[in-house]
Motif scaffolding. Sequence first.
Motif, PDB file in Angstrom:
ATOM      1  N   SER A  12       0.841  -1.179   0.000  1.00  0.00           N
ATOM      2  CA  SER A  12       0.000   0.000   0.000  1.00  0.00           C
ATOM      3  C   SER A  12       0.883   1.238   0.000  1.00  0.00           C
ATOM      4  O   SER A  12       1.642   1.440   0.938  1.00  0.00           O
ATOM      5  CB  SER A  12      -0.873  -0.012   1.255  1.00  0.00           C
ATOM      6  OG  SER A  12      -1.626   1.164   1.349  1.00  0.00           O
ATOM      7  N   PRO A  13       0.845   2.050  -1.044  1.00  0.00           N
ATOM      8  CA  PRO A  13       0.117   1.841  -2.305  1.00  0.00           C
ATOM      9  C   PRO A  13       0.726   0.702  -3.113  1.00  0.00           C
ATOM     10  O   PRO A  13       1.833   0.268  -2.836  1.00  0.00           O
ATOM     11  CB  PRO A  13       0.284   3.174  -3.031  1.00  0.00           C
ATOM     12  CG  PRO A  13       1.357   3.927  -2.325  1.00  0.00           C
ATOM     13  CD  PRO A  13       1.616   3.276  -1.017  1.00  0.00           C
ATOM     14  N   GLU A  59       8.277   1.868  -2.974  1.00  0.00           N
ATOM     15  CA  GLU A  59       9.384   1.832  -2.015  1.00  0.00           C
ATOM     16  C   GLU A  59      10.735   1.917  -2.724  1.00  0.00           C
ATOM     17  O   GLU A  59      11.727   2.274  -2.108  1.00  0.00           O
ATOM     18  CB  GLU A  59       9.345   0.526  -1.203  1.00  0.00           C
ATOM     19  CG  GLU A  59       8.286   0.466  -0.121  1.00  0.00           C
ATOM     20  CD  GLU A  59       6.912   0.058  -0.643  1.00  0.00           C
ATOM     21  OE1 GLU A  59       6.739  -0.097  -1.874  1.00  0.00           O
ATOM     22  OE2 GLU A  59       6.003  -0.106   0.189  1.00  0.00           O
ATOM     23  N   ARG A  77       0.959  15.774  -5.706  1.00  0.00           N
ATOM     24  CA  ARG A  77       0.652  15.997  -4.290  1.00  0.00           C
ATOM     25  C   ARG A  77       1.531  15.110  -3.424  1.00  0.00           C
ATOM     26  O   ARG A  77       2.030  14.080  -3.876  1.00  0.00           O
ATOM     27  CB  ARG A  77      -0.822  15.795  -3.968  1.00  0.00           C
ATOM     28  CG  ARG A  77      -1.412  14.479  -4.453  1.00  0.00           C
ATOM     29  CD  ARG A  77      -2.903  14.467  -4.227  1.00  0.00           C
ATOM     30  NE  ARG A  77      -3.208  14.202  -2.831  1.00  0.00           N
ATOM     31  CZ  ARG A  77      -4.157  14.835  -2.159  1.00  0.00           C
ATOM     32  NH1 ARG A  77      -4.878  15.758  -2.734  1.00  0.00           N
ATOM     33  NH2 ARG A  77      -4.393  14.514  -0.903  1.00  0.00           N
ATOM     34  N   GLU A 129       1.464  13.167   0.214  1.00  0.00           N
ATOM     35  CA  GLU A 129       0.646  12.748   1.354  1.00  0.00           C
ATOM     36  C   GLU A 129       1.573  12.341   2.480  1.00  0.00           C
ATOM     37  O   GLU A 129       2.387  11.441   2.326  1.00  0.00           O
ATOM     38  CB  GLU A 129      -0.257  11.573   0.956  1.00  0.00           C
ATOM     39  CG  GLU A 129      -1.304  11.963  -0.078  1.00  0.00           C
ATOM     40  CD  GLU A 129      -1.820  10.766  -0.850  1.00  0.00           C
ATOM     41  OE1 GLU A 129      -1.535   9.619  -0.449  1.00  0.00           O
ATOM     42  OE2 GLU A 129      -2.499  10.984  -1.867  1.00  0.00           O
ATOM     43  N   ASP A 130       1.419  13.015   3.603  1.00  0.00           N
ATOM     44  CA  ASP A 130       2.256  12.701   4.752  1.00  0.00           C
ATOM     45  C   ASP A 130       1.483  11.713   5.620  1.00  0.00           C
ATOM     46  O   ASP A 130       0.454  12.043   6.179  1.00  0.00           O
ATOM     47  CB  ASP A 130       2.517  13.998   5.524  1.00  0.00           C
ATOM     48  CG  ASP A 130       3.395  13.768   6.737  1.00  0.00           C
ATOM     49  OD1 ASP A 130       3.661  12.602   7.074  1.00  0.00           O
ATOM     50  OD2 ASP A 130       3.810  14.770   7.358  1.00  0.00           O
ATOM     51  N   VAL A 131       1.920  10.471   5.672  1.00  0.00           N
ATOM     52  CA  VAL A 131       1.205   9.509   6.511  1.00  0.00           C
ATOM     53  C   VAL A 131       1.975   9.237   7.793  1.00  0.00           C
ATOM     54  O   VAL A 131       1.789   8.225   8.440  1.00  0.00           O
ATOM     55  CB  VAL A 131       0.893   8.179   5.788  1.00  0.00           C
ATOM     56  CG1 VAL A 131      -0.038   8.426   4.637  1.00  0.00           C
ATOM     57  CG2 VAL A 131       2.147   7.479   5.322  1.00  0.00           C
ATOM     58  N   GLY A 132       2.855  10.140   8.164  1.00  0.00           N
ATOM     59  CA  GLY A 132       3.553   9.998   9.428  1.00  0.00           C
ATOM     60  C   GLY A 132       4.864   9.289   9.264  1.00  0.00           C
ATOM     61  O   GLY A 132       5.908   9.925   9.177  1.00  0.00           O
ATOM     62  N   ARG A 133       4.807   7.960   9.149  1.00  0.00           N
ATOM     63  CA  ARG A 133       6.085   7.246   9.114  1.00  0.00           C
ATOM     64  C   ARG A 133       6.780   7.361   7.763  1.00  0.00           C
ATOM     65  O   ARG A 133       7.964   7.077   7.656  1.00  0.00           O
ATOM     66  CB  ARG A 133       5.916   5.803   9.542  1.00  0.00           C
ATOM     67  CG  ARG A 133       4.865   5.032   8.794  1.00  0.00           C
ATOM     68  CD  ARG A 133       4.775   3.625   9.363  1.00  0.00           C
ATOM     69  NE  ARG A 133       3.843   2.806   8.654  1.00  0.00           N
ATOM     70  CZ  ARG A 133       2.569   2.650   9.013  1.00  0.00           C
ATOM     71  NH1 ARG A 133       2.100   3.278  10.052  1.00  0.00           N
ATOM     72  NH2 ARG A 133       1.777   1.876   8.317  1.00  0.00           N
ATOM     73  N   HIS A 134       6.026   7.768   6.745  1.00  0.00           N
ATOM     74  CA  HIS A 134       6.661   8.105   5.472  1.00  0.00           C
ATOM     75  C   HIS A 134       5.725   9.029   4.693  1.00  0.00           C
ATOM     76  O   HIS A 134       4.635   9.324   5.154  1.00  0.00           O
ATOM     77  CB  HIS A 134       7.015   6.864   4.647  1.00  0.00           C
ATOM     78  CG  HIS A 134       5.866   5.946   4.388  1.00  0.00           C
ATOM     79  ND1 HIS A 134       5.825   4.656   4.851  1.00  0.00           N
ATOM     80  CD2 HIS A 134       4.698   6.127   3.734  1.00  0.00           C
ATOM     81  CE1 HIS A 134       4.693   4.091   4.479  1.00  0.00           C
ATOM     82  NE2 HIS A 134       3.997   4.961   3.815  1.00  0.00           N
ATOM     83  N   ARG A 137       2.629  11.594  -5.013  1.00  0.00           N
ATOM     84  CA  ARG A 137       1.857  11.223  -6.208  1.00  0.00           C
ATOM     85  C   ARG A 137       2.350  12.107  -7.340  1.00  0.00           C
ATOM     86  O   ARG A 137       2.373  13.335  -7.208  1.00  0.00           O
ATOM     87  CB  ARG A 137       0.368  11.468  -5.992  1.00  0.00           C
ATOM     88  CG  ARG A 137      -0.194  10.856  -4.730  1.00  0.00           C
ATOM     89  CD  ARG A 137      -0.494   9.377  -4.919  1.00  0.00           C
ATOM     90  NE  ARG A 137      -1.063   8.820  -3.685  1.00  0.00           N
ATOM     91  CZ  ARG A 137      -1.396   7.549  -3.544  1.00  0.00           C
ATOM     92  NH1 ARG A 137      -1.204   6.698  -4.537  1.00  0.00           N
ATOM     93  NH2 ARG A 137      -1.899   7.114  -2.424  1.00  0.00           N
ATOM     94  N   ILE A 147       7.500   6.470  -2.492  1.00  0.00           N
ATOM     95  CA  ILE A 147       7.533   6.567  -1.040  1.00  0.00           C
ATOM     96  C   ILE A 147       8.838   7.227  -0.622  1.00  0.00           C
ATOM     97  O   ILE A 147       9.921   6.808  -1.027  1.00  0.00           O
ATOM     98  CB  ILE A 147       7.357   5.184  -0.384  1.00  0.00           C
ATOM     99  CG1 ILE A 147       5.896   4.764  -0.564  1.00  0.00           C
ATOM    100  CG2 ILE A 147       7.726   5.236   1.100  1.00  0.00           C
ATOM    101  CD1 ILE A 147       5.493   3.543   0.159  1.00  0.00           C
ATOM    102  N   GLU A 186      10.308   9.567   6.218  1.00  0.00           N
ATOM    103  CA  GLU A 186       9.744  10.653   7.010  1.00  0.00           C
ATOM    104  C   GLU A 186      10.698  11.847   7.053  1.00  0.00           C
ATOM    105  O   GLU A 186      10.281  12.994   7.048  1.00  0.00           O
ATOM    106  CB  GLU A 186       9.479  10.151   8.441  1.00  0.00           C
ATOM    107  CG  GLU A 186       8.771  11.170   9.310  1.00  0.00           C
ATOM    108  CD  GLU A 186       8.515  10.647  10.706  1.00  0.00           C
ATOM    109  OE1 GLU A 186       9.016   9.562  11.032  1.00  0.00           O
ATOM    110  OE2 GLU A 186       7.821  11.328  11.461  1.00  0.00           O
ATOM    111  N   GLU A 187      12.003  11.542   7.121  1.00  0.00           N
ATOM    112  CA  GLU A 187      12.942  12.644   7.274  1.00  0.00           C
ATOM    113  C   GLU A 187      13.716  12.946   5.994  1.00  0.00           C
ATOM    114  O   GLU A 187      14.621  13.766   5.985  1.00  0.00           O
ATOM    115  CB  GLU A 187      13.911  12.349   8.423  1.00  0.00           C
ATOM    116  CG  GLU A 187      13.204  12.486   9.762  1.00  0.00           C
ATOM    117  CD  GLU A 187      13.847  11.620  10.825  1.00  0.00           C
ATOM    118  OE1 GLU A 187      14.866  12.046  11.353  1.00  0.00           O
ATOM    119  OE2 GLU A 187      13.330  10.516  11.096  1.00  0.00           O
TER     120      GLU A 187
END
Lengths: 290, 359, 362
Positions: free
Chosen positions: B243-244, B285, B302, B304-309, B313, B324, B327-328
């Motif tokens: 995912s994705p 990935e 765009r 998308e910040d999902v936190g851990r990464h 898009r 992907i 995060e940092e």
Amino acid sequence: MEKTVNHKAWFLVLPVLVLVAFSAVIPLMTVVNYSVQDSFGNNQFFWVGIEWFQEILTSERIHNALGRQLMFSAIILAIEIPLGVFIALNMPKRGIWASVCLVLMALPLLIPWNVVGTIWQVFGRVDIGLLGHTLAAMGIDYNYTQDAFDAWVTVIVMDVWHWTSLVALLAYAGLQSIPEAYYQAAKIDQASRWAVFRYIELPKMQGVLLIAILLRFMDSFMIYTEPFVVTGGGPGNATTFLSIDLVKMALGQFDLGPAAAFSIMYFLVILLISWVFYTVMTNLDKREGA
Amino acid sequence: MAKITLSHLAHSYLPHPASEDDFALKEMNHVWEDGAAYALLGPSGCGKTTLLNIISGLLHPSQGSILFGDTDVTEAPTTARNIAQVFQFPVVYDTMTVRDNLAFPLKNRGAEPAYIASRVAQIAEMIGMEDQLGRRARGLTADAKQKISLGRGMVREDVNAILFDEPLTVIDPHMKWALRTQLKSLHREFGHTMIYVTHDQTEALTFADKVVVMYDGRVVQIGTPEELFEAPGHTFVGYFIGSPGMNVLDANIEGDRAYINGAEIPLSRGYGELGGRVQIGVRPEFVSLTADRDGLPVNVRRIEDVGRHRIVRADFFGTDISIIAGEETPVSADMNRVTFRPDKIGVYVDDWRVTGGAA
Amino acid sequence: MTLQLDGVTKLVNGQVHIHETDLTLEKGTMNVLLGPTLSGKTSLMRLMAGLDRPAAGRVLWQGDDVTGVPVQRRGVAMVYQQFINYPAMTVYDNIASPMRLLGKTKAEIDAAVHKAADLMKLTPMLQRKPLELSGGQQQRCALARALVKDAGLVLLDEPLANLDYKLREELRVEIPKIFEESGAIFVYATTEPEEALLLGGSTATLWEGRITQFGPTPEVYRNPQDATTARVFSDPPMNFLRISKAGPKLLFGDGQSCPATGRLGELDDGRYLAGFRPNHLELDQHVPDALEFNCNLAVTEITGSETFVHLDHHGERWVGVIHGVRDLTIGDPLTVHLDPAHVYIFADDGALVAPAAYAQAA
């Protein structure tokens, strides 16, 4: 989740309350009124207290009628419930034949009570009835107008014919609600046919069977039309059940007071037994839902 | 216990299937190892339940045969197949106690009372219901009832296979992983052949040694979770797992180079002449966003910040792709190029992965 | 257009379901209510919608007190977890139904329905009945109906919870897009931190009937003000470890320490609670000064692109999220690494005393 509280909604219940008052509460109160008074005609009444109740409670005639009534209900429950379950178990589960069976089963339920009585009255007659005549031709001494035992058999067979379908249909509905997975699991567990019935089908039918027993009990306990049409309560008083006796008392003898007291106690007995059933059933539901 | 062989197996719900489209289950040949845990994974309508019903004996296949060990059981009824099955909804005998429920399959087969008692105690401990053995099954929670069903499936030691049909559907989400974990340790302990049907990727990947991914009546890949992730055998596997899902791009392949709109992408393997629709697949990935001139141009749409990464898009020569980024990992406006990890790019012809030779 | 909750509370049978809450939501914003089951998300939404009356406090809409006004007379649209459509109507009629009630003209309705259907990818299914659609399409139909109503307040109560994960993935991306076009106040309840992050906007974290923090979503995620917010806004929940500060060092037990730099240096000596997110535990050492923990691997779970490791660290249960699919043996010892820059420091009562250094840098 609770809803917004709006007391205006109670006004919507008002018409129903009025209707119930007219159809149930007021007639019931009239009966209560009659049960504590005596009349010598001319619309003159005087207070007798619980005299009528005492009379009814100690009346041998009523005791006998009650005994017959209990016996009748017990017999028809003992026959109709197992028979209904047996039929339901053997009905096809799906397909065209399932529908055909359902329609056939429903037929007796659609016939008006007095017609059922009339059918059996004619059917059992020795002179022109198919059943009575055949039995007589076979050398069996059968005559429901003369013999008390024959009269009982006739009334019971008639009730079984009329109402077993109801039990069968209810049981069938209960069986239909059992998911296919249960049967498959039982196969995998190598359960016997008896075990499938005992541990899957019977527990799953429990709820509907209780309803069936309740309905059949109440209905048989109040039975009037069919035996009245067939035997008229005879021979003698052999098939005079409570409601037949009640009508005899109220309309035949015009003993309004005792009849009213009788009605109230009759009503209370049915209420009591229904309440017991209801409590048992809701307790079962609770255990189920826990 | 036994290995399971599916030989030329196919099934159609129509009496006279004319074309391949009429088959709910397309012809397949597989051998499933003895004692392994398999998951049948796929979206609804992919044929996984049909396959399970054929294995359990509920359905007779239109063609082919199924073998447990060396015995052909195609014609054998469920009772004769010596299998256990756990269903989507808990199937318990309501009026029996938990103990009697667990003992039922053993009693019916006439096992010794002493053996039954010890076996039931062992299973009860595994499912964590030792202290409720004397209770009636009626009135227990759905979780507890499903645990009984699992226990009853597990109680016989000599079964050919244990089948699970989406067994965690009715379980509360926070209980799911606990039961899933229990199942996995039960498998390790007893070593039964297990077949687990599900549409949930986490359930399948966590439970199984080998995941059988099904799509449109076909087994598209059988592999370990790593294989499905690293080297999807079919574009559907790439989409469904992860995912994705995997990025799939139309490309031309020449040797160890892929070309998209003339832009060159190096591959780690070489490929011969390929016919049909040729695509490359690479997981988000293994795509990196970069400002490096060596990369290929993309249009970031765009982030998308999902936190851990972060999921970027982007538009890549008219196709949507996902990238992907950690995060940092800094993502800046001048990062308008992408690079693909050559060893993680798969080549697909008409949706099926083709393996190349050494480059 | 603003919706303001002014000191509202909610009691059910004497029990407090919502503690005194003040919240102001502005026009054209996406507001996420994030919290576990029974944390009060639905109760709060019902108060906003006017389905329930608060026990105390006021609800203001554009500055007007609407506390007692029933839901029918407020411009509210709601979408539930269950797919609720009119089963006897076609998709077209379902979407059109709220506009018909408003007495719009045929042309207006037709245009709006087609626009919404287009957005929700329902155009080919307009003449079908809801039950002939897949779960995802049914929910899209319900969303479209909420959209055409042109309500000032749109409440979405876990709308994706009953869909399978691939569909959820698609709709999560679509919903913020739809929302960008309409000017309504959106309120979206979810139990999943990842969903909150994808939706963006602002997030209010809920815990036991209380809003623990409200602010821009990434800000709440990276700078939680207390341990409860951090726990709620982390999936799997944040891991915690008792530590102490002595002079220039933070002591992590089992002999490990790291220098107390920056704001940490200003802290008083004493006991604290260290918190770190599961995804910051690493199998390989990436930074030289990483902390190292020896754990036992209790359980692994594979989600397709990540591996969740459930660890036993001296009796404490931790969860780590590792990139990729890893084949690890359950029961084995496992050493995990943690960059001190990823550690949040909380006081004993849970209040944040020092945010993680990385979050400050970002």
